[in-house]
Design a protein around this motif. Structure first.
Motif, mmCIF file in Angstrom:
data_model
loop_
_atom_site.group_PDB
_atom_site.id
_atom_site.type_symbol
_atom_site.label_atom_id
_atom_site.label_comp_id
_atom_site.label_asym_id
_atom_site.label_seq_id
_atom_site.Cartn_x
_atom_site.Cartn_y
_atom_site.Cartn_z
ATOM 1 N N LYS A 1 0.821 -1.207 0.000
ATOM 2 C CA LYS A 1 0.000 0.000 0.000
ATOM 3 C C LYS A 1 0.859 1.263 0.000
ATOM 4 O O LYS A 1 0.505 2.264 -0.607
ATOM 5 C CB LYS A 1 -0.922 -0.010 1.224
ATOM 6 N N HIS A 2 1.998 1.192 0.664
ATOM 7 C CA HIS A 2 2.884 2.346 0.781
ATOM 8 C C HIS A 2 4.070 2.280 -0.187
ATOM 9 O O HIS A 2 5.039 3.020 -0.033
ATOM 10 C CB HIS A 2 3.378 2.487 2.221
ATOM 11 N N GLN A 3 3.970 1.377 -1.175
ATOM 12 C CA GLN A 3 5.005 1.195 -2.199
ATOM 13 C C GLN A 3 6.385 0.958 -1.593
ATOM 14 O O GLN A 3 7.377 1.570 -2.003
ATOM 15 C CB GLN A 3 5.069 2.398 -3.168
ATOM 16 N N LEU A 4 6.441 0.066 -0.609
ATOM 17 C CA LEU A 4 7.704 -0.296 0.028
ATOM 18 C C LEU A 4 8.031 -1.756 -0.272
ATOM 19 O O LEU A 4 7.119 -2.600 -0.309
ATOM 20 C CB LEU A 4 7.623 -0.092 1.541
ATOM 21 N N LYS A 5 9.300 -2.039 -0.458
ATOM 22 C CA LYS A 5 9.731 -3.421 -0.687
ATOM 23 C C LYS A 5 9.451 -4.250 0.554
ATOM 24 O O LYS A 5 9.578 -3.779 1.681
ATOM 25 C CB LYS A 5 11.222 -3.468 -1.007
ATOM 26 N N LYS A 6 9.090 -5.504 0.317
ATOM 27 C CA LYS A 6 8.803 -6.430 1.414
ATOM 28 C C LYS A 6 10.110 -7.120 1.807
ATOM 29 O O LYS A 6 10.481 -8.125 1.219
ATOM 30 C CB LYS A 6 7.749 -7.448 0.993
ATOM 31 N N THR A 7 10.791 -6.548 2.774
ATOM 32 C CA THR A 7 12.035 -7.143 3.256
ATOM 33 C C THR A 7 11.798 -7.777 4.618
ATOM 34 O O THR A 7 10.897 -7.370 5.362
ATOM 35 C CB THR A 7 13.155 -6.084 3.375
ATOM 36 N N ALA A 8 12.615 -8.759 4.947
ATOM 37 C CA ALA A 8 12.485 -9.436 6.239
ATOM 38 C C ALA A 8 12.633 -8.460 7.404
ATOM 39 O O ALA A 8 11.837 -8.518 8.357
ATOM 40 C CB ALA A 8 13.490 -10.579 6.342
ATOM 41 N N PRO A 9 13.611 -7.543 7.381
ATOM 42 C CA PRO A 9 13.707 -6.602 8.508
ATOM 43 C C PRO A 9 12.457 -5.718 8.649
ATOM 44 O O PRO A 9 11.989 -5.482 9.762
ATOM 45 C CB PRO A 9 14.946 -5.759 8.173
ATOM 46 N N ARG A 10 11.903 -5.223 7.554
ATOM 47 C CA ARG A 10 10.690 -4.395 7.641
ATOM 48 C C ARG A 10 9.530 -5.201 8.209
ATOM 49 O O ARG A 10 8.773 -4.699 9.040
ATOM 50 C CB ARG A 10 10.324 -3.846 6.260
#
Length: 149
Positions: A16-25
Motif C-alpha cells: 500500500k505504501h510502495q515499500l519493498k517487502k524485506t524481512a527486517p521491515r
C-alpha cells in the motif's frame, strides 16, 4: 493497539505504501504491532540484534514518512514510535490523540479512544503538528502503588 497482524497483512501494508517487502521491515512491523505501548529505537535494537542500527533507523524513518508509525517523545525526550491507527499518510500524520507517559514503568501509551476538543489558534498562527501529553501512572503501575487512595 491493534491485535497482531499476520505477515500477509504486513506485506499488504508495505505494498500500500510502495515499500519493498524485506524481512527486517516485516519483523519491525510485527514487533510494533505486538506492543500496546510506543517503543524507542534502542528498545527495538535490544530485541532485534540481528538488524543493524542504521537499517533499523532507516526503517523507522521511512515508516514515519509513509504514515505507518508516528513519533512521540517520552519524559526524558527520547523518541518513541507507535503504530498509526488513523488515516495517516505520507508526510501527514493524524495522531491528534493523548500520549500518556507513565512515571512508574516509563511506557508511553497512545490513548486513541479519547476525543479531544477542537483547538482554535489565534489569528496568524498555523499549526503543522499537534501533540498532547499527560503523565502519571498507568493502570498496572497504579495498582502497584501503595499510596493509592
Amino acid at each position: 493497539m491493534a491485535s497482531v497482524k499476520n505477515n500477509y497483512q504486513f506485506e499488504d501494508l508495505l505494498d500500500k505504501h510502495q515499500l519493498k517487502k524485506t524481512a527486517p521491515r516485516l519483523r519491525v512491523l510485527s514487533m510494533m504491532y505486538s506492543k500496546n505501548t510506543a517503543t524507542s529505537q534502542p528498545d527495538l535494537e535490544s530485541v532485534m540484534n540481528d538488524i543493524d542500527r542504521v537499517t533499523l533507523y532507516r526503517i523507522l524513518n521511512v515508516f514515519e514518512e509513509k504514515g505507518i508509525i508516528h513519533k512521540v517523545f517520552d519524559l526524558n525526550g527520547t523518541a518513541n514510535y507507535a503504530v498509526c491507527h488513523s488515516d495517516c499518510g505520507a508526510n501527514h500524520h493524524h495522531d491528534e490523540h493523548l500520549h500518556f507517559n507513565c512515571t512508574g514503568c516509563k511506557n508511553v501509551y497512545c490513548l486513541n479512544e479519547l476525543t479531544l476538543p477542537a483547538i482554535t489558534l489565534p489569528a496568524g498562527f498555523r499549526a503543522e503538528d499537534f501533540t498532547l501529553y499527560a503523565s502519571g501512572l498507568c493502570p498496572r503501575c497504579d495498582k502497584k502503588n501503595p499510596a493509592r487512595a
